[in-house]
Design a protein around this motif. Structure first.
Motif, PDB file in Angstrom:
ATOM      1  N   GLN A 193      24.568 -53.265  -5.649  1.00  0.00           N
ATOM      2  CA  GLN A 193      25.811 -53.111  -4.885  1.00  0.00           C
ATOM      3  C   GLN A 193      25.816 -54.019  -3.661  1.00  0.00           C
ATOM      4  O   GLN A 193      26.828 -54.642  -3.338  1.00  0.00           O
ATOM      5  CB  GLN A 193      25.999 -51.656  -4.456  1.00  0.00           C
ATOM      6  CG  GLN A 193      26.360 -50.734  -5.588  1.00  0.00           C
ATOM      7  CD  GLN A 193      26.408 -49.279  -5.157  1.00  0.00           C
ATOM      8  OE1 GLN A 193      26.051 -48.945  -4.035  1.00  0.00           O
ATOM      9  NE2 GLN A 193      26.857 -48.413  -6.043  1.00  0.00           N
ATOM     10  N   LYS A 234      29.521 -35.805   1.893  1.00  0.00           N
ATOM     11  CA  LYS A 234      28.287 -35.252   1.339  1.00  0.00           C
ATOM     12  C   LYS A 234      27.569 -34.351   2.326  1.00  0.00           C
ATOM     13  O   LYS A 234      26.842 -33.468   1.962  1.00  0.00           O
ATOM     14  CB  LYS A 234      27.353 -36.379   0.893  1.00  0.00           C
ATOM     15  CG  LYS A 234      27.848 -37.091  -0.343  1.00  0.00           C
ATOM     16  CD  LYS A 234      26.889 -38.168  -0.764  1.00  0.00           C
ATOM     17  CE  LYS A 234      27.401 -38.921  -1.971  1.00  0.00           C
ATOM     18  NZ  LYS A 234      26.511 -39.989  -2.360  1.00  0.00           N
ATOM     19  N   GLN A 278      11.171 -42.338 -11.127  1.00  0.00           N
ATOM     20  CA  GLN A 278      12.125 -43.098 -11.939  1.00  0.00           C
ATOM     21  C   GLN A 278      13.521 -43.040 -11.334  1.00  0.00           C
ATOM     22  O   GLN A 278      14.218 -44.056 -11.259  1.00  0.00           O
ATOM     23  CB  GLN A 278      12.156 -42.567 -13.374  1.00  0.00           C
ATOM     24  CG  GLN A 278      10.925 -42.916 -14.175  1.00  0.00           C
ATOM     25  CD  GLN A 278      10.923 -42.280 -15.562  1.00  0.00           C
ATOM     26  OE1 GLN A 278      11.696 -41.368 -15.834  1.00  0.00           O
ATOM     27  NE2 GLN A 278      10.034 -42.751 -16.414  1.00  0.00           N
ATOM     28  N   THR A 279      13.933 -41.858 -10.886  1.00  0.00           N
ATOM     29  CA  THR A 279      15.243 -41.691 -10.268  1.00  0.00           C
ATOM     30  C   THR A 279      15.344 -42.515  -8.987  1.00  0.00           C
ATOM     31  O   THR A 279      16.350 -43.185  -8.738  1.00  0.00           O
ATOM     32  CB  THR A 279      15.517 -40.203  -9.974  1.00  0.00           C
ATOM     33  OG1 THR A 279      15.431 -39.467 -11.196  1.00  0.00           O
ATOM     34  CG2 THR A 279      16.887 -40.010  -9.353  1.00  0.00           C
ATOM     35  N   ALA A 280      14.292 -42.491  -8.180  1.00  0.00           N
ATOM     36  CA  ALA A 280      14.287 -43.254  -6.927  1.00  0.00           C
ATOM     37  C   ALA A 280      14.384 -44.754  -7.204  1.00  0.00           C
ATOM     38  O   ALA A 280      15.113 -45.479  -6.520  1.00  0.00           O
ATOM     39  CB  ALA A 280      13.031 -42.932  -6.123  1.00  0.00           C
ATOM     40  N   LEU A 305      15.714 -46.205  -9.896  1.00  0.00           N
ATOM     41  CA  LEU A 305      17.060 -46.503 -10.387  1.00  0.00           C
ATOM     42  C   LEU A 305      18.066 -46.560  -9.238  1.00  0.00           C
ATOM     43  O   LEU A 305      18.917 -47.455  -9.188  1.00  0.00           O
ATOM     44  CB  LEU A 305      17.498 -45.455 -11.414  1.00  0.00           C
ATOM     45  CG  LEU A 305      16.858 -45.567 -12.792  1.00  0.00           C
ATOM     46  CD1 LEU A 305      17.265 -44.386 -13.669  1.00  0.00           C
ATOM     47  CD2 LEU A 305      17.261 -46.871 -13.454  1.00  0.00           C
ATOM     48  N   ARG A 306      17.968 -45.613  -8.318  1.00  0.00           N
ATOM     49  CA  ARG A 306      18.886 -45.605  -7.171  1.00  0.00           C
ATOM     50  C   ARG A 306      18.686 -46.850  -6.305  1.00  0.00           C
ATOM     51  O   ARG A 306      19.648 -47.431  -5.808  1.00  0.00           O
ATOM     52  CB  ARG A 306      18.698 -44.345  -6.341  1.00  0.00           C
ATOM     53  CG  ARG A 306      19.268 -43.116  -7.017  1.00  0.00           C
ATOM     54  CD  ARG A 306      19.134 -41.900  -6.149  1.00  0.00           C
ATOM     55  NE  ARG A 306      19.668 -40.734  -6.829  1.00  0.00           N
ATOM     56  CZ  ARG A 306      19.538 -39.505  -6.406  1.00  0.00           C
ATOM     57  NH1 ARG A 306      18.873 -39.255  -5.284  1.00  0.00           N
ATOM     58  NH2 ARG A 306      20.065 -38.489  -7.068  1.00  0.00           N
ATOM     59  N   ALA A 307      17.441 -47.232  -6.105  1.00  0.00           N
ATOM     60  CA  ALA A 307      17.161 -48.426  -5.300  1.00  0.00           C
ATOM     61  C   ALA A 307      17.730 -49.674  -5.978  1.00  0.00           C
ATOM     62  O   ALA A 307      18.328 -50.529  -5.316  1.00  0.00           O
ATOM     63  CB  ALA A 307      15.659 -48.570  -5.079  1.00  0.00           C
ATOM     64  N   LYS A 321      33.412 -45.805   1.179  1.00  0.00           N
ATOM     65  CA  LYS A 321      32.005 -45.438   1.265  1.00  0.00           C
ATOM     66  C   LYS A 321      31.747 -44.553   2.465  1.00  0.00           C
ATOM     67  O   LYS A 321      31.030 -43.573   2.385  1.00  0.00           O
ATOM     68  CB  LYS A 321      31.119 -46.685   1.350  1.00  0.00           C
ATOM     69  CG  LYS A 321      30.938 -47.392   0.046  1.00  0.00           C
ATOM     70  CD  LYS A 321      29.964 -48.525   0.209  1.00  0.00           C
ATOM     71  CE  LYS A 321      29.741 -49.233  -1.110  1.00  0.00           C
ATOM     72  NZ  LYS A 321      28.821 -50.351  -0.963  1.00  0.00           N
ATOM     73  N   LYS A 365      30.267 -40.759   2.291  1.00  0.00           N
ATOM     74  CA  LYS A 365      29.022 -40.388   2.965  1.00  0.00           C
ATOM     75  C   LYS A 365      29.227 -39.172   3.849  1.00  0.00           C
ATOM     76  O   LYS A 365      28.401 -38.279   3.899  1.00  0.00           O
ATOM     77  CB  LYS A 365      28.512 -41.553   3.807  1.00  0.00           C
ATOM     78  CG  LYS A 365      27.894 -42.656   3.017  1.00  0.00           C
ATOM     79  CD  LYS A 365      27.374 -43.753   3.921  1.00  0.00           C
ATOM     80  CE  LYS A 365      26.807 -44.885   3.125  1.00  0.00           C
ATOM     81  NZ  LYS A 365      26.400 -46.004   3.973  1.00  0.00           N
ATOM     82  N   GLN A 375      20.270 -49.774  -8.036  1.00  0.00           N
ATOM     83  CA  GLN A 375      21.726 -49.707  -7.924  1.00  0.00           C
ATOM     84  C   GLN A 375      22.179 -50.140  -6.530  1.00  0.00           C
ATOM     85  O   GLN A 375      23.165 -50.862  -6.376  1.00  0.00           O
ATOM     86  CB  GLN A 375      22.221 -48.295  -8.220  1.00  0.00           C
ATOM     87  CG  GLN A 375      22.116 -47.917  -9.677  1.00  0.00           C
ATOM     88  CD  GLN A 375      22.440 -46.453  -9.934  1.00  0.00           C
ATOM     89  OE1 GLN A 375      22.495 -45.648  -9.000  1.00  0.00           O
ATOM     90  NE2 GLN A 375      22.657 -46.103 -11.184  1.00  0.00           N
ATOM     91  N   GLN A 376      21.451 -49.719  -5.517  1.00  0.00           N
ATOM     92  CA  GLN A 376      21.802 -50.073  -4.149  1.00  0.00           C
ATOM     93  C   GLN A 376      21.675 -51.584  -3.934  1.00  0.00           C
ATOM     94  O   GLN A 376      22.549 -52.211  -3.339  1.00  0.00           O
ATOM     95  CB  GLN A 376      20.924 -49.322  -3.155  1.00  0.00           C
ATOM     96  CG  GLN A 376      21.287 -49.611  -1.711  1.00  0.00           C
ATOM     97  CD  GLN A 376      20.455 -48.790  -0.738  1.00  0.00           C
ATOM     98  OE1 GLN A 376      19.703 -47.916  -1.149  1.00  0.00           O
ATOM     99  NE2 GLN A 376      20.594 -49.074   0.529  1.00  0.00           N
TER     100      GLN A 376
END
Length: 68
Positions: A39, A67, A27-29, A31-33, A60, A64, A35-36
């Motif tokens: 964007q 991190k 689910q997290t993966a 959602l991140r995809a 950005k 990056k 969002q990407q």
């Protein structure tokens, strides 16, 4: 409940925990995809030579590198 030799009673609970953790990771993966993709589609709408887009890209890159 009957257990085969070597099987532990808590094994089913461990499997359920693993399944739940796996679902959460997926689910997290997803959602991140999403969002990407969102964007990236927003960036395509912004003209590539605009000052705002250039500043956004600089931010950005900085984030990056921080991190790591």
């Amino acid at each position: 409940m009957v257990f085969t030799p070597g099987e532990k009673p808590g094994l089913e609970q461990d499997e359920v925990k693993l399944q739940n953790a796996s679902k959460q990771i997926v689910q997290t993966a997803i959602l991140r995809a999403l969002q990407q993709v969102s964007q990236e589609s927003q960036q395509k709408e912004t003209p590539p030579n605009s000052g705002a887009n250039l500043q956004l890209e600089r931010g950005k890159l900085t984030k990056k590198h921080e991190k790591k």
